[in-house]
Design a protein around this motif. Structure first.
Motif, short mmCIF file in Angstrom:
data_model
loop_
_atom_site.label_atom_id
_atom_site.label_comp_id
_atom_site.label_asym_id
_atom_site.label_seq_id
_atom_site.Cartn_x
_atom_site.Cartn_y
_atom_site.Cartn_z
N ASN A 236 -2.59 7.61 -2.08
CA ASN A 236 -2.08 8.48 -3.14
C ASN A 236 -0.77 7.81 -3.70
OD1 ASN A 236 -4.25 10.48 -3.20
ND2 ASN A 236 -3.14 11.55 -1.08
N HIS A 237 -0.23 6.82 -3.41
CA HIS A 237 0.60 6.32 -4.19
C HIS A 237 1.05 6.26 -5.25
CE1 HIS A 237 4.62 4.53 -3.90
NE2 HIS A 237 4.46 3.08 -4.37
N LEU A 238 1.72 6.56 -6.31
CA LEU A 238 1.90 6.29 -7.87
C LEU A 238 0.86 7.34 -8.40
CD1 LEU A 238 3.66 3.45 -8.07
CD2 LEU A 238 4.63 5.88 -7.56
N ARG A 239 -0.47 7.90 -7.49
CA ARG A 239 -1.37 8.71 -8.38
C ARG A 239 -1.44 8.84 -9.87
NH1 ARG A 239 -6.48 10.11 -7.14
NH2 ARG A 239 -6.72 9.25 -4.79
N GLU A 240 -0.41 9.78 -10.13
CA GLU A 240 -0.54 10.90 -11.39
C GLU A 240 -0.24 10.08 -12.01
OE1 GLU A 240 0.75 13.43 -7.71
OE2 GLU A 240 1.40 11.51 -8.48
N LEU A 241 1.46 8.50 -11.64
CA LEU A 241 1.42 7.91 -12.50
C LEU A 241 -0.34 6.99 -13.03
CD1 LEU A 241 2.69 5.64 -14.75
CD2 LEU A 241 3.80 4.83 -12.59
N ARG A 242 -0.56 6.34 -12.19
CA ARG A 242 -2.25 5.35 -12.35
C ARG A 242 -3.48 6.58 -13.19
NH1 ARG A 242 -4.36 5.10 -7.91
NH2 ARG A 242 -3.03 6.05 -6.20
N GLU A 243 -3.25 8.00 -12.99
CA GLU A 243 -4.36 8.43 -13.78
C GLU A 243 -4.00 8.86 -14.97
OE1 GLU A 243 -3.53 12.25 -11.45
OE2 GLU A 243 -5.82 11.83 -10.12
N ILE A 244 -2.76 8.34 -15.73
CA ILE A 244 -2.40 8.52 -16.63
C ILE A 244 -2.11 7.30 -17.38
CG2 ILE A 244 0.21 8.24 -18.33
CD1 ILE A 244 0.94 10.55 -16.31
N ILE A 245 -2.41 6.43 -17.20
CA ILE A 245 -2.37 4.32 -17.47
C ILE A 245 -4.23 4.24 -17.58
CG2 ILE A 245 -0.14 4.34 -17.68
CD1 ILE A 245 -0.52 2.75 -14.83
N TYR A 246 -5.05 4.36 -16.59
CA TYR A 246 -5.93 4.02 -16.31
C TYR A 246 -6.90 5.23 -17.03
CZ TYR A 246 -4.23 0.17 -12.78
OH TYR A 246 -2.57 -1.24 -12.83
N PRO A 247 -8.35 4.60 -17.28
CA PRO A 247 -9.20 5.51 -17.89
C PRO A 247 -9.90 6.07 -16.39
CG PRO A 247 -9.70 3.89 -18.85
CD PRO A 247 -8.42 3.67 -17.90
N THR A 248 -10.34 4.95 -15.27
CA THR A 248 -10.42 5.77 -14.73
C THR A 248 -9.93 4.90 -12.56
OG1 THR A 248 -12.08 4.34 -13.76
CG2 THR A 248 -13.13 6.36 -14.93
N LEU A 249 -9.42 5.88 -11.81
CA LEU A 249 -9.23 5.02 -10.63
C LEU A 249 -10.74 4.59 -9.88
CD1 LEU A 249 -6.37 7.68 -9.64
CD2 LEU A 249 -5.77 5.43 -10.90
N LYS A 250 -9.98 3.61 -9.68
CA LYS A 250 -10.90 2.49 -7.85
C LYS A 250 -11.16 3.85 -6.06
CE LYS A 250 -10.35 -2.36 -9.97
NZ LYS A 250 -9.16 -3.13 -9.52
N PRO A 251 -12.01 3.65 -6.73
CA PRO A 251 -12.04 4.16 -4.58
C PRO A 251 -11.79 3.63 -4.41
CG PRO A 251 -14.86 3.46 -5.67
CD PRO A 251 -13.45 2.50 -6.52
N GLU A 252 -10.63 4.65 -3.08
CA GLU A 252 -9.11 3.86 -2.69
C GLU A 252 -10.12 3.36 -0.83
OE1 GLU A 252 -6.59 3.35 -2.99
OE2 GLU A 252 -6.09 4.60 -4.34
N ARG A 253 -9.83 2.63 -0.36
CA ARG A 253 -10.04 2.01 1.19
C ARG A 253 -9.13 3.06 2.09
NH1 ARG A 253 -9.70 -4.21 -0.36
NH2 ARG A 253 -7.85 -2.96 -0.84
N ASN A 254 -9.81 3.49 3.26
CA ASN A 254 -9.07 3.79 3.90
C ASN A 254 -9.32 3.20 5.35
OD1 ASN A 254 -7.64 5.92 2.23
ND2 ASN A 254 -9.84 7.03 2.53
#
Length: 293
Positions: A204-222
């Protein structure tokens, strides 16, 4: 802070021990490396460079310096300090390298909050702009203090994690802060039982910023990190909190200090530039590896 000079440097050309005298680091084979007027030494041979100016740019370093000095990542620095010093006995001398030190924030935080533990500190980065900024800030902080405080400065080095200019089995602690770990080299320079602190972004690091600058977010590897050869996993801690940025300058600095600035589209960068305030998640993992005996 009690401190000792860092004396475990190795020649990047032949691996021999480097000693300092009269503003120069020199090995027994005669290779010499001048200490720059800013207080750092360049131990990155030209043949090991992949570009003329590798690493973070001057602008990226300046943005990170402003953002970190504002205290936005202070909880991360506190977690690293606690992990690095946990279990150390009072007055036990610790030799510590920050591999990928940037402008030196985390190493300075470690030094400034460590009154009882003698530290021999080295900060290394492949970016000359980062190391130059680290050395300059270190000197500026020492000026108002007593002359003995000059002995508290870290040794600042331009170099590569792929070929650390450090003697084998000499380090008690090694920090890798959001950097590029080279585990074989880290294992080589750490003493048996030495601690590697690998700090990396969580899902979730900087998720809100990433949601703004990218059309979609890549699935996270946990998945849990694979145990590197020569190490054992001691523990994994997390640092999570919400950060509020109330001015365009801080938001711009956050974006500029990350790889997201160059990965985002022009439209994404424009959306970020239009923000006047941003509440963003900080989600960081502190992975503690122990060098096997």
């Amino acid at each position: 802070m009690l401190s000792n000079a860092f004396k475990a440097l190795a020649c990047p050309l032949d691996g021999g021990t480097l000693t300092q005298a009269e503003g120069v680091w020199r090995c027994t084979a005669g290779h010499s490396f001048d200490i720059a007027k800013q207080g750092y030494v360049n131990l990155l041979p030209v043949q090991n460079k992949r570009s003329n100016d590798p690493g973070d740019s001057k602008a990226m370093v300046a943005a990170r310096q402003r953002f970190l000095n504002a205290g936005h990542y202070q909880p991360v620095a506190e977690a690293v300090r606690h992990a690095a010093l946990k279990g150390a006995s009072e007055n036990e001398r610790l030799s510590c390298l920050d591999a990928g030190c940037g402008e030196g924030y985390y190493l300075r935080q470690l030094a400034s909050t460590t009154p009882q533990t003698p530290l021999a500190l080295m900060g290394l980065d492949i970016s000359k702009w980062a190391v130059m900024a680290a050395a300059k800030q270190s000197r500026q902080q020492g000026r108002p203090q007593q002359e003995q405080s000059r002995q508290q400065d870290a040794t600042w080095v331009v170099g590569s994690n792929a070929n650390l200019p450090v003697q084998s089995a000499t380090l008690d602690r090694l920090l890798c802060m959001f950097g590029f770990p080279v585990m074989s080299e880290f294992a080589r320079v750490l003493k048996p039982g030495g601690l590697l602190l690998q700090v990396e972004a969580g899902s979730n690091h900087l998720r809100e910023l990433r949601e703004i600058i990218y059309p979609t977010l890549k699935p996270e590897r946990n998945a849990e990190p694979a145990v590197p050869e020569g190490f054992s996993l001691q523990a994994t801690d997390t640092v999570c909190y919400s950060l509020t940025l109330n001015d365009k300058e801080s938001i711009a600095d956050l974006l500029a200090m990350t790889p997201h600035l160059y990965r985002a589209s022009a439209e994404g960068r424009e959306r970020a530039a239009a923000l006047k305030t941003l509440i963003v998640s900080v989600d960081v993992r502190v992975i503690k590896w122990i060098k096997n005996a």
